[in-house]
Design an enzyme around this catalytic site. Structure first.
Site, PDB file in Angstrom:
ATOM      1  N   LYS A  96       0.824  -1.214   0.000  1.00 30.85           N
ATOM      2  CA  LYS A  96       0.000   0.000   0.000  1.00 30.85           C
ATOM      3  C   LYS A  96       0.857   1.264   0.000  1.00 30.85           C
ATOM      4  CE  LYS A  96      -4.025   1.735   2.619  1.00 30.85           C
ATOM      5  NZ  LYS A  96      -4.880   1.427   3.787  1.00 30.85           N
ATOM      6  N   SER A 171      -9.477   2.334   3.167  1.00 29.80           N
ATOM      7  CA  SER A 171      -8.503   2.996   2.315  1.00 29.80           C
ATOM      8  C   SER A 171      -7.679   2.029   1.450  1.00 29.80           C
ATOM      9  CB  SER A 171      -7.554   3.834   3.181  1.00 29.80           C
ATOM     10  OG  SER A 171      -6.867   3.024   4.131  1.00 29.80           O
ATOM     11  N   SER A 195     -10.409  -0.342   6.884  1.00 27.44           N
ATOM     12  CA  SER A 195      -9.637  -0.104   5.661  1.00 27.44           C
ATOM     13  C   SER A 195      -9.089  -1.348   4.983  1.00 27.44           C
ATOM     14  CB  SER A 195      -8.484   0.866   5.950  1.00 27.44           C
ATOM     15  OG  SER A 195      -8.986   2.170   6.120  1.00 27.44           O
TER      16      SER A 195
END
Length: 504
Positions: A96, A171, A195
């Site tokens: 990420k 996210s 997330s």
């Protein structure tokens, strides 16, 4: 069946059966160990898939084919030399954009951080490398990783492979979308308010939020410039107490494989533990495990498709021998969700000047909506005493939930009271924003208490995946994954490049 608002040209195209990018990580790992396939073959297959679908989905950024192929050749050389191979040897994984990976910018979706090149790896990335995984692309996220949607001014918008007008989640939306579309078999993400779990559910993959402390969240120290010179950046209490690093995968077995590889006891972190005994070394519960089916907390009505998915998941567990009991609500989880709105919001308040200065319009608008929603519960600016009392109450709720769950009970909940949100629903005005936060109670109740949870797909509704969440006692991830496996075993495989699973 695809969502009717998906463009005529699908992002995830049909592929011949058996292509390496389609195969589960567990299957790839076994074939790589036997040298039936090579790591170079696997990486090339995934790179081909990325080239095919990523220009439309925009799930991965900063993909470096040459570096990945070099790592794959080294992996093949190690296998040929008879070296001891890690559990993820030769398997591609995405990292990420808010997680340190040496030589790559830790942008967190912020234009001002575009050249923030990491000098070292976060501990979770080190664990993945040590297990033999090959990083293949950085997964997109919203600016500052603070939305349930994945778009930012630096990298652009990530689309959901199942329906482009619906969020891929946030996210870790890029991680989930890339998995669903077949770009990598495994992905790393992080979770403080859903997330990992919400994007996994939106994209029809498996997301694991580990117990706080199981996977190290250590990273190279962040530094900020001050009038008195650079200093290390100190993170607020909820980051240490509630945020976790964790995996996403396309199958439960793959999620278990990567979770065990990422489980890295690390005393450098405030909640790190010195050792994590395997479930086989712990006493097994006697008799059937119990599952409480919690459909809601009394504040929001589930979409009918959400209730159907929960009913299907419960039936699968009952068929597998679990003992079920239905709960109309659970006040403990309702209170935990409310505490999330207090503690996370107040810890985020100190970030507002940075967001105002460096953030894009979307994150500024979204955070304004977040604070307005929290104010309906706690007032415009809660007092210090309210904040302190919130932390004290959190500790009591942790004890109560652990007493309830022990080592022989799980909770089955929705992922969200709604199907995947429309893109940018958090920018659509106060009425819509105020509906999002109550709907997300299953995502917010869990992290504030630090417990583990797993989300997985159960069915399709109008071409969109609808999932369920399992919550277990602290450090009982394997029990959760066992239950998730029982559901998955009784559920048709759901992939956006096929029509498997039918209409939910």
């Amino acid at each position: 069946m695809r969502h009717p608002d998906t463009p005529a040209q699908p992002a995830a195209k049909p592929a011949p059966s058996g292509e390496l990018w389609q195969r589960p990580a567990t299957e790839l790992a076994a074939a790589l160990r036997k040298r039936d396939i090579s790591a170079v073959d696997v990486v090339r297959s995934c790179l081909g898939r990325i080239e095919e679908v990523n220009p439309e989905l925009n799930a991965l950024v900063d993909v470096r084919p040459d570096a990945a192929l070099r790592a794959a050749r080294r992996a093949d050389e190690q296998a040929a030399a008879g070296a001891e191979l890690g559990a993820l040897h030769g398997i591609p994984v995405s990292i990420k954009i808010n997680t340190e990976q040496r030589g790559h910018a830790t942008t967190n979706g912020v234009t001002a951080f575009a050249h923030n090149i990491a000098e070292g790896d976060a501990a979770c990335v080190t664990a993945l490398r040590d297990a033999g995984a090959i990083p293949l692309g950085r997964s997109n996220a919203p600016a500052f990783s603070l939305r349930w949607f994945s778009t930012n001014d630096l990298h652009g918008r990530t689309l959901n492979p199942w329906g482009h007008s619906r969020t891929p989640g946030g996210s870790s939306g890029g991680a989930a979308a890339s998995l669903a579309a077949g770009m990598t078999p495994l992905a790393q993400g992080n979770d403080i308010g859903g997330s990992i779990r919400f994007p996994a559910a939106c994209c029809g993959v498996v997301g694991v939020r580990p117990t706080v402390g199981r996977v190290s969240d250590w990273g190279p120290p962040a530094r900020v410039d001050t009038p008195h010179g650079p200093r290390e950046l100190d993170f607020p209490p909820t980051v240490h107490s509630c945020a976790v690093q964790g995996p996403l995968a396309r199958t439960v077995a793959d999620a278990r494989l990567i979770l065990h590889a990422m489980s890295t006891p690390d005393l450098r972190t405030p909640h790190g533990v010195p050792v994590l005994p395997a479930r086989t070394e712990q006493p097994r519960p006697t008799g059937p495990l119990k599952v409480a089916v919690v459909r809601g907390i009394g504040t929001v009505k589930n979409h009918p498709a959400v209730d159907r998915a929960l009913t299907e998941a419960a039936a699968h567990l009952e068929d597998a021998g679990y003992e079920l009991d239905e709960r109309d609500d659970m006040p403990l989880l309702a209170e935990a969700s409310r505490l999330w709105s207090l503690l996370i919001t107040e810890d985020t308040r100190s970030l507002l000047p940075v967001v105002d200065q460096l953030g894009d319009d979307a994150i500024r608008t979204a955070l304004a909506g977040h604070f307005a929603a929290a104010a309906t519960l706690w007032g415009e600016q809660p007092s210090l005493q309210t904040y302190i009392d919130g932390w004290a109450r959190r500790a009591t709720l942790i004890t109560r939930l652990q007493e309830l769950l022990g080592s022989d009970r799980l909770l089955l909940t929705p992922v969200c009271a709604e199907p995947p949100f429309e893109q940018d629903a958090d920018l659509a005005g106060q009425e819509r924003v105020f509906a999002l936060f109550p709907a997300m109670w299953p995502m917010t109740a869990v992290p504030i208490l630090g417990f583990p949870a797993v989300t997985l797909p159960v069915t399709l509704h109008d071409g969109l995946p609808i999932g369920a969440q399992l919550i277990g006692g602290r450090f009982e991830e394997d029990l959760l994954l066992d239950a998730a496996q029982a559901i998955e075993d009784r559920t048709p495989a759901l992939h956006p490049w096929t029509s498997a699973g039918g209409d939910g």
